[in-house]
Scaffold this active site. Structure first.
Site: not given
Lengths: 355, 400
Positions: B131-134, B168, B251, B377-378
């Site tokens: 997955q190429g997101y970040s 990942s 996800e 979480n934020e």
């Protein structure tokens, strides 16, 4: 009543802090991971020059004759830089035990002189720990055996290295045979000394954890100013501010019990169990909480080996469990409180008899 | 309301359990309880072989429609499959990004051609996806994508330049899906495209990132004039954000289903250690174990409730799904702390060198990433407050 440190105590801590901040960096700690012993003779020589091994050695045996209260701030500074050299445990845990026996034991007296002069190193074992720290570079080991305490040359034992989750820590299990010749205390005296040793080890760990906690928060605050998301530094977000503020509250509130524990241990060591356990529990909570929130603030970077944060996080993990884990010390606190003669209540909490 | 499974579903459970029992043997025995969270770098080749074994039995992509090679399982059956899979300790799915993310996205938004080209490889367990997101500057601020895509008329291909991070299993993958900026003048979530790309090409370089566990499961991926076929953009140029958001729904929802049984396995291991080393006698430990158990039950009940209302087959989830990531990630992080407290002083000692963590030590470190990846979480709390409760949105940098 005066719950502050003297100018001398503060100056001593500051001088150690200046030295450590100048010498110990994340880079130098990482470099130590790559060496065989993980320890540096050169650094140890500097530590000796500052007189740190001699701090709690009585003056009559060549030391500085200081007390736990004089050195607790120094231990915080060692934690702040995640110091890997074994000075805190040697000076705050091993030498006081030898000092207690030295008046009637020449071997202990001699060894104290050597430690104070930087000529010998000693490591100390305890039943509460499953391993011994820094036995690999020690000349002598202090080893418990039932109600006995033995002083054994490192050459006479067999060490097996145990890897720690913290790559800075060098641990061993020790295979050895007790003999009459190595016994330096036994019976009631041995039991009392082992109990005192546990308290000293817990105090030393607690103090370092306060330094670790503050260091992690300081790094995180700095990162929150640098890292940008949504076109602004992440530190402007209340969610992250609150994480850091909660850490600051926990750490500041852990300092008072820590200082009190150092005070009681130096004034009335036989009554120190409760104060020590209290300090160890809250300092461990502060350090682990700071580690958790700091990684969270750093985001995925905080989860990498490259980011220095894990140096402090893993030391916190190790020290929280060393010299009695949180459960051990909480149970000691429970037992103390539930004792029918427990000195609790307002007059004991705030009155003159309270130490 | 009906909280039991039908007789038919119970038969299905027996069928799943029997197949796993018959097939997770021999060379695959060593994979039991491996390859899960924190252990995903382990046994990649053996787990690829296992993926194909599953495919032979028809046990990959069980929730996909039959027309795309899936098993067409109902939600209940997917729950059952995932439970039985984890119960017997079958290894972490090395193909889970294809099965759980890329595949459902292609099914929902892709062309017929794309479906035919990519879905069979996923179903067969032969083609792995990442997955190429970040990006270095786009983590929580996911839309701050700097990777650029331009269409080269001469080559008839999309040319991609930029960098992705935290990818990942990129080093094991055959394909990657990438969000990249198709309109160079756009900002934020506008002007993005969603691309399906082959990993094995000169323009793509993968570099491992070492984690605090000392292992590398995720990577940096560099795109230097990397090529993507003209037909391999999902949706139109500029629609990438819509597609990506649909995928994030997968996800945070269905693909996390099987993890509860893994959590149960971890909790069981912790309880075993507590019994063995005496930590169970400590009342504070007992309370925390009981709390962990009850919260795991809450997760299970809530996900059953979440999935009951779904059934539309498009992977979209209801409001209560918003809370799930925050809850399980936080639970799992506490679980790591509990495990180390139960182990006590032993928790510091490694199995061996160099830096050989035990499963629980590795889990304790890995859970630190649970509260960060896929929305911290934020960010999750912001989503709950803004989308769930309708609280005023934080001011954002306005898109052009």
């Amino acid at each position: 009543m005066d719950f502050t440190f003297t100018e001398d105590q503060q100056l001593f801590a500051d001088s150690v802090k200046d030295f450590l901040q100048g010498e110990i960096t994340a880079e130098s700690i990482r470099a130590s991971w790559e060496t065989e012993t993980g320890r540096s003779d050169e650094l140890w020589a500097q530590i000796t020059e500052l007189g740190l091994p001699a701090m709690l050695v009585p003056e009559e045996f060549g030391g500085l004759g200081m007390t736990e209260l004089d050195v607790v701030l120094m231990a915080i500074e060692c934690g702040r830089v995640a110091l890997h050299e074994p000075i805190v445990e040697m000076a705050m845990v091993a030498t006081p035990l030898l000092a207690a026996l030295a008046p009637n034991n020449e071997k202990c007296a001699d060894l104290l002189g050597q430690i104070a002069g930087g000529e010998a190193k000693v490591a100390i074992a305890h039943t509460v720990n499953h391993v011994v720290a820094d036995a690999h570079i020690a000349d002598y080991l202090i080893l418990p055996h039932a109600d006995q305490i033995h002083l054994v040359a490192q050459a006479d034992v067999k060490l097996e290295a145990q890897e720690s989750v913290d790559p800075s820590r060098r641990l061993s299990t020790v295979d050895w045979t007790p003999s009459e010749a190595t016994c330096i205390a036994s019976g009631a005296e041995g039991v009392a000394l082992l109990a005192a040793t546990l308290n000293r080890g817990a105090l030393a760990s607690a103090a370092q954890m306060i330094g670790l906690a503050e260091a992690m928060v300081a790094r995180s605050v700095q990162y929150s100013e640098e890292r940008q998301q949504f076109g602004k530094p992440i530190g402007v977000n209340q969610a992250l501010k609150h994480h850091m503020a909660n850490c600051a509250v926990k750490t500041e509130f852990a300092k008072a019990p820590l200082y009190r524990a150092a005070y009681v241990l130096s004034m009335k060591p036989e009554s120190a169990d409760f104060a020590i356990s209290h300090a160890k529990v809250v300092a461990g909570e502060a350090a682990l909480f700071a580690a958790k929130n700091s990684i969270q603030l750093h985001g995925a970077m905080g989860y990498t080996w490259e980011c220095d944060l894990h140096i402090w996080m893993k030391r916190s993990w190790a020290l929280d469990k060393f010299w009695g884990h949180a459960g051990f010390h909480k149970n000691r606190t429970h037992q103390w409180l539930m004792n029918p003669n427990a000195q609790i209540g307002a007059d004991n909490t705030f009155g003159a008899v309270a130490i | 309301m009906k909280l039991s499974f039908s007789a038919e579903d119970e038969l299905f459970r027996k069928e799943v359990a029997a197949w796993l029992n018959d097939n997770l043997v021999g060379e695959f025995t060593q994979l039991k309880f491996r390859g899960g969270p924190g252990d995903e770098h382990m046994f990649p080749e053996e787990r690829k072989a296992w993926e194909q074994k599953l495919a032979e039995g028809g046990w990959t992509c069980v929730g996909w429609p039959k027309e795309y090679g899936g098993r067409g399982c109902s939600i209940e059956q997917q729950v059952i499959f995932n439970e039985e899979y984890a119960r017997c300790g079958a290894p972490g799915h090395v193909g889970h990004i294809g099965e759980g993310l890329a595949g459902p996205t292609i099914i929902a938004f892709g062309t017929e051609e794309q479906k035919q080209k990519y879905l069979p490889g996923i179903v067969a367990g032969k083609e792995l996806w990442c997955q190429g997101y970040s990006e270095p500057g786009a983590g929580s601020d996911l839309a701050n994508v700097k990777t650029k895509a331009r269409f080269d008329e001469e080559k008839g291909k999309w040319i991609i330049n930029g960098q992705k991070v935290w990818t990942s299993l990129a080093h094991e993958s055959d394909y990657v899906f990438v969000i990249a900026r198709t309109d160079p003048d756009s900002v934020a979530h506008k002007g993005l495209g969603f691309f399906l790309m082959k990993m094995d090409q000169p323009g793509i370089e993968v570099r491992g990132i070492e984690q605090i566990t000392g292992t590398s499961e995720f990577n940096e991926v560099f795109f230097d004039d990397a090529e993507c076929e003209a037909d391999d953009i999902v949706g139109a140029p500029g629609e990438g954000w819509k597609v990506a958001m649909g995928l994030l729904g997968f996800e945070r929802g269905v693909s996390t289903l099987g993890q509860q049984m893994q959590f149960q396995n971890e909790l069981n291991q912790v309880i075993d250690i507590a019994k063995e080393n005496g930590a169970y006698q400590d009342p504070t430990i007992r309370q925390r174990i009981a709390k962990a158990h009850t919260e795991l039950k809450i997760m299970r009940y809530n996900s059953m409730r979440m999935l009951s209302g779904q059934g539309g087959g498009d992977g979209s989830l209801q409001k209560e799904a918003l809370i799930y990531k925050l809850f399980w990630a936080t639970w799992h992080r506490s679980m790591g702390e509990l495990a180390m407290d139960v182990m006590g002083p032993e928790s510091e000692i490694l199995d061996g060198g160099p830096y050989e963590l035990s499963r629980l030590q590795s889990m304790y470190l890995f859970v630190r990433s649970d509260t960060i990846y896929g929305g911290t979480n934020e960010i999750q709390r912001n989503i709950i407050a803004e989308r769930g409760l309708g609280m005023p949105k934080e001011p954002r940098v306005a898109a052009k």
